[in-house]
Design an enzyme around this catalytic site. Structure first.
Site, PDB file in Angstrom:
ATOM      1  N   GLU B  60       0.806  -1.229   0.000  1.00  0.00           N
ATOM      2  CA  GLU B  60       0.000   0.000   0.000  1.00  0.00           C
ATOM      3  C   GLU B  60       0.831   1.267   0.000  1.00  0.00           C
ATOM      4  OE1 GLU B  60      -0.721  -2.685   1.697  1.00  0.00           O
ATOM      5  OE2 GLU B  60      -2.773  -3.211   1.169  1.00  0.00           O
ATOM      6  N   HIS B 129     -11.744  -4.236   9.059  1.00  0.00           N
ATOM      7  CA  HIS B 129     -12.381  -4.232   7.736  1.00  0.00           C
ATOM      8  C   HIS B 129     -13.648  -3.384   7.741  1.00  0.00           C
ATOM      9  CE1 HIS B 129      -9.645  -7.038   6.076  1.00  0.00           C
ATOM     10  NE2 HIS B 129     -10.444  -7.606   5.202  1.00  0.00           N
TER      11      HIS B 129
END
Lengths: 324, 326
Positions: B60, B129
Site C-alpha cells: 500500500e 475491515h
C-alpha cells in the site's frame, strides 16, 4: 569506453560546484546566517555528479534530505538554491521547503523528501508514467543506506522489477544512517546483494571514483532508455561533515578522526584533478581559475539570497498555495 | 430517466474518465479481482489494458508513492483501496508526501491524485475491515475529502476529484453499492465543497453524509408522521466543509443533529459542532447541539453488536424526537 577530456572537465567542474557550495553553506551555518537544517553533501560529490552527467532535463531525479548535490548536479540554479536555504521567497521552493525540500521543474527534479525512503516509490511512479507515454525518459532515485531499513524501499524495488520500469536506484552508502553505523542497522550490510534478490542488475562500486560512477550510471541509464528494466547501483562513499550541520561528529564519538582522515584522503575531487593534470587535460592554473569562477558565482548566490525578501506572511497567501 | 446502481455509476465514471483523458490511470489492489471492488471496475482492464488499469501487489505505501510519482510526471492517478483500513499502511505517502507536495515546493508541482477508499462495515468483518476514516484524512492540510451518498453524486464527484488537480480522498460506503438512482449519461461534475439540502424542513436540521444519509431520510419520514419537520443536509464534501449551507439551515430551524458514520471523539461531528458554536448563531439555538456517531470503540464482529454499533433510523428518529421535546 573512453571518456572525452570535455566530459572529464565537466565532471570536475560539477564536483567543485557542489563542494564549494556546500563548504560555503557550512560556513554560513556556523556563523548563524543559515538556520534551516542542512545535511551537507561534502565528500559524496562523485555520486550525484557521475550519475546526473548522463541525464537530460526531461529525465527525473528524486532526492532526499541531503539534497543540494543532486540539485546542482542536475543543473539547478545556485541562486535559487541558496535563496531556498535562506528560506526566502526567491528560493526554488519559495521559502516553503528549506534545505530538505528543493525542486526544479525545469531541470527535472520534482522534489526531495525528508522522510527516509519516501521518494523511492515516487521515483518508480514517475518511471511508470514515462514507460506509459513512450519515449526514452528515465527516473532516478537517490537514497542513503538508512533507506534500506524502510519498507518503502522493498515495495518500490519489487514493483519496479515486476513491471520492468525505467528507473535507476542509486544507493549512496555513506556508512551511517544519522549516528548509526551501517553494520548496526542492516543484518546484511552488502546492500546490492539485497537488490539482487529482486532480480535487479546490481553492483557495488567505489562511489568516490567519479569515472566509475559515470560509466556505471551511463550503462544503467542506457538500459532504462532502451526499456530493458531497472538497475541498482550501490556507491560506497562517505560524508565528511556530520549527519546535519557543519560539524564533523568526531567530538561526539560517532566516528574517529582516523576514519575521517582516511576518507578525506580519498577525496573524489582531488583524485580526478590529479588524473586530469597527469593527462594534461588541466593545468594547476586552470584548476584555480575554475575554483575562482565558482566562488564568484557562489558570492553572487549568497548576495542574491540575502537581499531577497522573505515570503509574504499573510494567511491568504499561505492558503493560496494549498489549493491551486 | 435512466437509473443505475451506485456501483454502476462509479463504473461509468471510471470508464468515461479513462476514455476521454489518456492521462487517467487506475491503480490499486483488486481492480481485476472479481470480489474486491464490487462491480465498479468490471470491464475496465479488457477495455483499457493493464498499462492504464493496474492491479499491483499488496504494497500500500509503495503503490501510493507510485501513484504520486506518476501524477507528478503527468498522470491523473486514481488509486483505490478496496478496504480503507489499509490506507493506514500508506499514511506516510498520503500525509507526508501527497498532501504536502504542492505547498512544500512552493506551488511548483500539483499532485493530481484521487485516493478512493471504500468503507466495508457490516457483515461481521470486525475492526480492521469496517473503519470509516474521513476524520483522519480531513485533519490533514492539503487533502480534500468527499463522501457521496448516491450514484448521481458519486459519478459527478469522482469526475470532479480526478479533474481537481490536487489530492482528493474519495470515500465510498459499500452499503451504498446496490442503491439505485437516476444517473445522467456522459460526463458531468458535482462541485467539491458544496453540500445539498435533500429535504427541506423547519423544526430541526440533520447534517449527515454518505450511507448515513439514507438512515436519516428514513428517520425523517418517521418523524414526519409525528408532526416533526426535518431538514436533511447531505454534506457530499467533508473538506472543504460547506459551512455556509450548514449555518443557513441551522439558522432556519434553530436545532441541529449531526449524524456521522465515523467515531465521535475529535471527529467530523465535533468539527461541524464547532463551526456552529463559533458563530453568534449558537445563542439562537432552541436546543443544545446533538451528535450521533459511532461509540469510541473498535467495530465489533458479531451482528448482535453491529446492530447497536452503527446509528440506525430508529435511534436517529428517537434522538430527533427527544431534541424536540427538550
Amino acid at each position: 569506453m573512453d571518456v572525452s577530456a570535455e566530459t572529464l572537465i565537466k565532471l570536475y567542474v560539477t564536483m567543485q560546484r557542489i563542494r564549494l557550495f556546500e563548504e560555503r553553506v557550512a560556513d554560513l551555518v556556523s556563523k548563524g546566517e543559515i538556520t534551516t537544517p542542512c545535511h551537507l553533501y561534502t565528500g559524496q560529490e562523485a555520486v550525484a555528479t557521475g550519475i546526473c552527467a548522463s541525464l537530460r532535463n526531461d529525465d527525473y531525479v528524486f532526492s532526499t534530505h541531503r539534497s543540494h548535490g543532486h540539485y546542482i548536479a542536475k543543473g539547478g540554479d545556485l541562486r535559487k538554491l541558496m535563496a531556498e536555504i535562506y528560506c526566502k521567497s526567491t528560493g526554488c521552493s519559495k521559502g516553503r521547503g528549506g534545505s530538505m525540500h528543493i525542486t526544479s521543474a525545469e531541470k527535472g527534479l520534482p522534489g526531495s523528501s525528508a522522510i527516509v525512503a519516501g521518494t523511492i516509490p515516487i521515483a518508480v511512479g514517475a518511471a511508470l508514467r514515462l514507460s506509459a507515454v513512450g519515449g526514452d525518459g528515465v527516473s532516478v532515485a537517490f537514497f542513503g543506506d538508512g533507506a534500506v531499513c524502510e519498507g518503502a524501499f522493498y515495495e518500490a524495488l519489487n514493483f519496479a522489477s515486476l513491471k520492468k520500469l525505467p528507473v535507476i536506484f542509486v544507493c549512496e552508502n555513506n556508512l551511517f544512517s544519522t549516528h548509526m553505523p551501517v553494520e548496526d542497522s542492516l543484518a546484511n550490510p552488502i546492500i546490492y546483494k539485497i537488490a539482487e534478490a529482486f532480480k535487479l542488475p546490481s553492483c557495488r562500486i567505489d562511489g568516490n571514483d567519479v569515472l566509475k560512477v559515470y560509466k556505471t550510471g551511463q550503462a544503467a541509464i542506457e538500459r532504462a532508455r532502451k526499456r530493458k528494466g531497472p538497475s541498482f547501483i550501490e556507491c560506497m562513499t562517505y560524508r565528511w561533515r556530520g549527519h546535519v550541520g557543519p560539524n564533523y561528529d568526531v567530538d561526539k564519538g560517532i566516528r574517529t578522526q582516523k576514519e575521517l582522515d582516511r576518507w578525506m584522503a580519498k577525496d573524489p575531487i582531488k583524485a580526478l584533478e590529479k588524473m586530469l593534470i597527469a593527462k594534461r587535460f588541466l593545468t594547476n592554473g586552470e584548476a584555480s581559475k575554475i575554483v575562482t569562477g565558482i566562488e564568484r558565482e557562489i558570492d553572487g548566490a549568497v548576495a542574491f539570497a540575502k537581499k531577497s525578501p522573505y515570503p509574504p506572511s499573510d494567511e491568504m497567501e499561505i492558503i493560496r498555495y494549498l489549493f491551486r | 430517466m435512466r437509473e443505475l446502481t451506485y456501483a454502476q455509476a462509479i463504473n461509468e465514471a471510471l470508464r468515461l474518465l479513462l476514455e476521454t483523458d489518456d492521462r487517467v490511470m487506475l491503480i490499486g489492489q483488486g481492480v481485476t479481482s472479481p470480489w474486491y471492488v464490487g462491480t465498479t471496475t468490471a470491464g475496465l482492464i479488457e477495455r483499457f489494458g493493464n498499462r492504464r488499469v493496474i492491479d499491483p501487489p499488496v504494497s500500500e505505501n509503495g503503490i501510493t508513492g507510485v501513484a504520486i510519482g506518476a501524477a507528478l510526471a503527468g498522470s491523473r492517478s486514481i488509486l483505490v483501496f478496496p478496504r480503507m483500513d489499509f490506507m493506514y499502511l500508506a499514511m506516510d505517502q498520503i500525509a507526508n508526501h501527497a498532501a504536502n507536495w504542492h505547498a512544500m515546493f512552493g506551488g511548483e508541482y500539483c499532485v493530481p491524485l484521487t485516493i478512493w477508499g471504500i468503507i466495508n462495515r457490516g457483515g461481521e468483518q470486525a475492526a480492521q475491515h469496517s473503519q470509516a476514516l474521513q476524520a483522519i484524512f480531513a485533519h490533514i492540510p492539503g487533502l480534500k475529502v468527499v463522501m457521496p451518498s448516491n450514484g448521481y453524486d458519486a459519478k459527478g464527484l469522482l469526475i470532479s476529484s480526478v479533474r481537481d488537480g490536487n489530492p482528493v480522498v474519495f470515500i465510498d460506503d459499500r452499503w451504498l453499492y446496490n442503491l439505485r438512482c437516476v444517473v445522467p449519461e456522459g460526463l458531468y461534475q458535482v462541485p467539491i465543497g458544496k453540500g445539498a439540502v435533500l429535504r427541506e424542513g423547519k423544526d430541526v436540521s440533520v447534517i449527515t453524509s454518505s450511507y448515513t444519509v439514507h438512515e436519516v431520510l428514513k428517520a425523517a419520514d418517521e418523524c414526519r408522521g409525528k408532526g416533526i419537520s426535518v431538514e436533511v443536509v447531505d454534506l457530499r464534501t467533508i473538506k472543504p466543509l460547506d459551512s455556509e449551507l450548514i449555518l443557513g439551515s441551522v439558522r432556519k430551524t434553530g436545532r441541529v443533529v449531526i449524524v456521522d458514520g465515523g467515531w465521535k471523539a475529535f471527529g467530523v461531528s465535533g468539527e461541524i459542532a464547532a463551526r456552529i458554536a463559533e458563530t453568534p448563531l449558537i445563542r439562537e439555538l432552541k436546543a443544545p447541539i446533538c451528535r450521533l456517531s459511532l461509540p469510541d470503540a473498535p467495530a465489533p464482529a458479531s451482528t448482535a453488536l453491529e446492530d447497536v454499533y452503527y446509528p440506525r433510523k430508529e435511534q436517529i428518529a428517537a434522538t430527533i424526537q427527544r431534541l424536540l421535546e427538550a
